[in-house]
Motif scaffolding. Structure first.
Motif, PDB file in Angstrom:
ATOM      1  N   LEU A   4     -64.983  20.504 -41.617  1.00 26.81           N
ATOM      2  CA  LEU A   4     -65.216  21.840 -42.151  1.00 26.81           C
ATOM      3  C   LEU A   4     -65.101  21.774 -43.667  1.00 26.81           C
ATOM      4  O   LEU A   4     -64.097  21.303 -44.199  1.00 26.81           O
ATOM      5  CB  LEU A   4     -64.182  22.830 -41.604  1.00 26.81           C
ATOM      6  CG  LEU A   4     -64.205  24.237 -42.217  1.00 26.81           C
ATOM      7  CD1 LEU A   4     -65.528  24.940 -41.932  1.00 26.81           C
ATOM      8  CD2 LEU A   4     -63.034  25.067 -41.719  1.00 26.81           C
ATOM      9  N   VAL A   5     -66.133  22.227 -44.363  1.00 25.40           N
ATOM     10  CA  VAL A   5     -66.121  22.277 -45.827  1.00 25.40           C
ATOM     11  C   VAL A   5     -65.998  23.735 -46.241  1.00 25.40           C
ATOM     12  O   VAL A   5     -66.818  24.576 -45.862  1.00 25.40           O
ATOM     13  CB  VAL A   5     -67.407  21.660 -46.425  1.00 25.40           C
ATOM     14  CG1 VAL A   5     -67.365  21.727 -47.942  1.00 25.40           C
ATOM     15  CG2 VAL A   5     -67.579  20.215 -45.966  1.00 25.40           C
ATOM     16  N   VAL A   6     -64.960  24.046 -47.005  1.00 26.44           N
ATOM     17  CA  VAL A   6     -64.682  25.425 -47.427  1.00 26.44           C
ATOM     18  C   VAL A   6     -64.781  25.505 -48.943  1.00 26.44           C
ATOM     19  O   VAL A   6     -64.246  24.646 -49.651  1.00 26.44           O
ATOM     20  CB  VAL A   6     -63.276  25.868 -46.976  1.00 26.44           C
ATOM     21  CG1 VAL A   6     -62.976  27.289 -47.448  1.00 26.44           C
ATOM     22  CG2 VAL A   6     -63.157  25.783 -45.450  1.00 26.44           C
ATOM     23  N   GLY A  34     -68.842  13.145 -37.197  1.00 25.02           N
ATOM     24  CA  GLY A  34     -69.594  14.210 -36.538  1.00 25.02           C
ATOM     25  C   GLY A  34     -70.198  15.243 -37.472  1.00 25.02           C
ATOM     26  O   GLY A  34     -70.658  14.932 -38.575  1.00 25.02           O
ATOM     27  N   SER A  35     -70.161  16.493 -37.030  1.00 27.82           N
ATOM     28  CA  SER A  35     -70.838  17.584 -37.743  1.00 27.82           C
ATOM     29  C   SER A  35     -70.108  17.950 -39.029  1.00 27.82           C
ATOM     30  O   SER A  35     -68.901  17.733 -39.171  1.00 27.82           O
ATOM     31  CB  SER A  35     -70.922  18.822 -36.845  1.00 27.82           C
ATOM     32  OG  SER A  35     -69.619  19.304 -36.553  1.00 27.82           O
ATOM     33  N   VAL A  36     -70.869  18.521 -39.968  1.00 24.10           N
ATOM     34  CA  VAL A  36     -70.312  19.037 -41.227  1.00 24.10           C
ATOM     35  C   VAL A  36     -70.735  20.502 -41.334  1.00 24.10           C
ATOM     36  O   VAL A  36     -71.924  20.810 -41.379  1.00 24.10           O
ATOM     37  CB  VAL A  36     -70.818  18.244 -42.445  1.00 24.10           C
ATOM     38  CG1 VAL A  36     -70.244  18.836 -43.732  1.00 24.10           C
ATOM     39  CG2 VAL A  36     -70.458  16.769 -42.323  1.00 24.10           C
ATOM     40  N   THR A  37     -69.755  21.396 -41.363  1.00 23.76           N
ATOM     41  CA  THR A  37     -70.013  22.840 -41.432  1.00 23.76           C
ATOM     42  C   THR A  37     -69.482  23.384 -42.740  1.00 23.76           C
ATOM     43  O   THR A  37     -68.337  23.106 -43.116  1.00 23.76           O
ATOM     44  CB  THR A  37     -69.329  23.569 -40.257  1.00 23.76           C
ATOM     45  OG1 THR A  37     -69.772  23.007 -39.020  1.00 23.76           O
ATOM     46  CG2 THR A  37     -69.651  25.060 -40.288  1.00 23.76           C
ATOM     47  N   VAL A  59     -62.404  19.928 -45.961  1.00 23.94           N
ATOM     48  CA  VAL A  59     -62.647  19.580 -47.363  1.00 23.94           C
ATOM     49  C   VAL A  59     -62.800  20.883 -48.145  1.00 23.94           C
ATOM     50  O   VAL A  59     -63.585  21.753 -47.766  1.00 23.94           O
ATOM     51  CB  VAL A  59     -63.919  18.724 -47.523  1.00 23.94           C
ATOM     52  CG1 VAL A  59     -64.169  18.396 -48.990  1.00 23.94           C
ATOM     53  CG2 VAL A  59     -63.795  17.436 -46.703  1.00 23.94           C
ATOM     54  N   ILE A  60     -62.033  21.019 -49.210  1.00 23.05           N
ATOM     55  CA  ILE A  60     -62.040  22.248 -50.008  1.00 23.05           C
ATOM     56  C   ILE A  60     -62.664  21.989 -51.369  1.00 23.05           C
ATOM     57  O   ILE A  60     -62.315  21.021 -52.051  1.00 23.05           O
ATOM     58  CB  ILE A  60     -60.606  22.789 -50.229  1.00 23.05           C
ATOM     59  CG1 ILE A  60     -59.865  22.954 -48.904  1.00 23.05           C
ATOM     60  CG2 ILE A  60     -60.654  24.103 -51.007  1.00 23.05           C
ATOM     61  CD1 ILE A  60     -60.359  24.053 -48.021  1.00 23.05           C
ATOM     62  N   ALA A 103     -58.872  17.163 -48.000  1.00 22.05           N
ATOM     63  CA  ALA A 103     -59.092  16.682 -49.361  1.00 22.05           C
ATOM     64  C   ALA A 103     -59.582  17.864 -50.192  1.00 22.05           C
ATOM     65  O   ALA A 103     -60.311  18.715 -49.687  1.00 22.05           O
ATOM     66  CB  ALA A 103     -60.107  15.548 -49.387  1.00 22.05           C
ATOM     67  N   VAL A 104     -59.169  17.923 -51.456  1.00 25.24           N
ATOM     68  CA  VAL A 104     -59.477  19.068 -52.319  1.00 25.24           C
ATOM     69  C   VAL A 104     -60.210  18.613 -53.573  1.00 25.24           C
ATOM     70  O   VAL A 104     -59.787  17.672 -54.250  1.00 25.24           O
ATOM     71  CB  VAL A 104     -58.195  19.834 -52.710  1.00 25.24           C
ATOM     72  CG1 VAL A 104     -58.514  20.965 -53.692  1.00 25.24           C
ATOM     73  CG2 VAL A 104     -57.503  20.388 -51.472  1.00 25.24           C
ATOM     74  N   LEU A 105     -61.300  19.321 -53.876  1.00 28.85           N
ATOM     75  CA  LEU A 105     -62.072  19.127 -55.111  1.00 28.85           C
ATOM     76  C   LEU A 105     -61.906  20.379 -55.960  1.00 28.85           C
ATOM     77  O   LEU A 105     -62.296  21.475 -55.552  1.00 28.85           O
ATOM     78  CB  LEU A 105     -63.547  18.896 -54.779  1.00 28.85           C
ATOM     79  CG  LEU A 105     -64.545  18.886 -55.936  1.00 28.85           C
ATOM     80  CD1 LEU A 105     -64.229  17.757 -56.918  1.00 28.85           C
ATOM     81  CD2 LEU A 105     -65.977  18.750 -55.407  1.00 28.85           C
ATOM     82  N   GLY A 106     -61.294  20.230 -57.139  1.00 25.38           N
ATOM     83  CA  GLY A 106     -61.006  21.388 -57.982  1.00 25.38           C
ATOM     84  C   GLY A 106     -61.827  21.392 -59.260  1.00 25.38           C
ATOM     85  O   GLY A 106     -62.130  20.344 -59.827  1.00 25.38           O
ATOM     86  N   PHE A 107     -62.164  22.613 -59.714  1.00 29.41           N
ATOM     87  CA  PHE A 107     -62.904  22.787 -60.957  1.00 29.41           C
ATOM     88  C   PHE A 107     -62.107  23.671 -61.912  1.00 29.41           C
ATOM     89  O   PHE A 107     -61.454  24.626 -61.476  1.00 29.41           O
ATOM     90  CB  PHE A 107     -64.268  23.436 -60.697  1.00 29.41           C
ATOM     91  CG  PHE A 107     -65.210  22.573 -59.921  1.00 29.41           C
ATOM     92  CD1 PHE A 107     -66.085  21.716 -60.565  1.00 29.41           C
ATOM     93  CD2 PHE A 107     -65.214  22.604 -58.530  1.00 29.41           C
ATOM     94  CE1 PHE A 107     -66.950  20.906 -59.847  1.00 29.41           C
ATOM     95  CE2 PHE A 107     -66.074  21.806 -57.800  1.00 29.41           C
ATOM     96  CZ  PHE A 107     -66.949  20.952 -58.460  1.00 29.41           C
TER      97      PHE A 107
END
Length: 289
Positions: A4-6, A34-37, A59-60, A103-107
């Protein structure tokens, strides 16, 4: 491994970066997981109770808004991470994402004191509710002299490999690192973060947990009955000295806009407004994220 990508994005830039990662993964040779939503924070919050039953990793991609607050469309997800859990009046440990990995990606921009506040807070709270950190958070500084896309590509490449080789059982391993470790740590070697629990309590109350709405409904009915009675008796049509405050004076309470010159801090490049969406800007603005 279903993913899940949020995202939390005030003006769409962070959302586009996240969607680009999803697209790259979908067409990359050798993909085994598997799937990526992809969902916005508020969309994910609506399904929060079933996340760990549907996905193995989350993944955020998120920025900060105003004074380090969550951006539009992400507040309710942060509120879910904060939400306390009680059973029969006794507080218990709440682990709704136990068995998951994240895992977190920040801007953000290092111009502002609350740089990366929301991404850091998210990373910390995800661990608090049971998720295992599988990769160190990447913090993108828009003030850097280019190269941010290369950083993102390298980070998502590592994450892709971890998802490909990993399994749900990896959630029981030790985290990849501590949440307060990172490139932009302070002099003590730790990343700073400001809690937003007051904001979250307010959001929880407005999203259905409190008794405010029933009270408002009762007050509306009472006012409607009172106005109807006054109209029938002619009280509303009779000019009186000082009056009833209806029709013979200024109507209502004028709501003036605040003029405090609040600057946007730590944001994803959003112009300077705080969580109450104050419509004032400083001379120094950063591009929206």
């Amino acid at each position: 491994m279903n993913v899940l990508v949020v995202y939390g994005s005030e003006t769409g830039t962070t959302k586009r970066k996240v969607k680009a990662i999803e697209k790259a993964w979908g067409s990359r040779a050798g993909k085994k997981f598997g799937s990526v939503t992809v969902k916005s924070g508020d969309e994910a919050a609506a399904d929060f109770a079933s996340i760990k039953d549907t996905y193995d990793a989350i993944v955020i991609g998120v920025s900060s808004f105003g004074d380090g607050d969550p951006p539009e469309g992400y507040q309710l997800f942060l509120a879910e991470l904060y939400k306390p859990s009680k059973t029969e009046g006794e507080e218990v440990v709440r682990k709704p994402l136990e068995g998951m990995q994240h895992a977190v990606l920040g801007f953000g921009s290092t111009v502002y004191e609350t740089y990366q506040n929301c991404p850091r807070l998210t990373d910390k709270l995800l661990e608090d509710v049971g998720s295992r950190r599988m990769l160190q958070r990447l913090e993108i500084d828009e003030m850097a002299a280019g190269g941010e896309q290369k950083e993102i590509d390298a980070w998502e490449g590592k994450l892709f490999d971890l998802l490909n080789k990993g399994s749900p059982a990896d959630a029981k391993k030790a985290p990849s690192n501590k949440w307060d470790e990172g490139e932009f740590a302070n002099d003590s070697g730790k990343c700073d973060v400001d809690d937003r629990d007051e904001l979250v309590l307010q959001l929880q109350g407005s999203s259905g947990g409190g008794s405010t709405m029933p009270l408002i409904a009762v007050l509306v009915v009472v006012v409607a009955v009172a106005v109807g009675y006054l109209y029938q008796t002619g009280a509303l049509n009779k000019p009186t000295r000082g009056g009833l405050g209806m029709g013979d004076g200024p109507s209502g309470v004028q709501q003036g806009r605040e003029a405090e010159g609040v600057a946007s801090r730590g944001g994803d490049g959003t112009g300077g407004v705080d969580v109450a969406r104050k419509e004032t800007y400083s001379e120094l603005e950063q591009p929206h994220r």
